[in-house]
Design a protein around this motif. Structure first.
Motif: not given
Length: 129
Positions: A4-8, A41, A44-47, A49
């Motif tokens: 899963q993508l978590n953050h960018t 955020e 779906n939990g992706v942030t 940043d």
């Protein structure tokens, strides 16, 4: 675990202003600072940043947000209320219009750093309902 993508990381001239802009348009909260980042955020939990570039040039990126029909109405209402320019296409050739690709609705707009943001109600290629 599935991948899963978590953050960018999103480059910004002013990370606080940029995070508040996105937060305000999408109607989601700005998270607490984490190191040099100000996160926003998604559900779906992706942030995303946000980080200051320290005056370095910013290369514009594209960020697309899949939203429900009701969320589209609310977000598009905030875009229009703010008097922001919006477009039916990513190249900004169709101003003050929305698109209806794949039986949904979509619109593009810019953030304060020139990033091309998009909200859409159906993933592209998903076809009509």
């Amino acid at each position: 675990m599935s991948i899963q993508l978590n953050h960018t990381i999103v480059a910004a001239r002013d990370k606080e202003t940029s995070a508040k802009f996105l937060s305000g348009v999408l109607g989601v909260p700005v998270g607490p600072r984490f190191g040099p980042f100000v996160p926003v955020e998604m559900s779906n939990g992706v942030t995303l940043d946000f980080i200051d570039t320290g005056g370095e040039p910013i290369t514009a990126q594209h960020y697309a947000f899949l939203v429900s029909e009701n969320e589209f109405d609310a977000i598009f209402g905030r875009i229009r209320e703010a008097g922001m320019a919006y477009y039916a296409d990513p190249h900004h050739a169709q101003p003050q219009q929305i698109n209806h690709r794949d039986g949904g609705r979509g619109v593009y707009f810019d953030d304060p750093n020139g990033h091309n943001l998009e909200i859409l109600t159906r993933p592209y290629g998903s076809g009509p309902p």
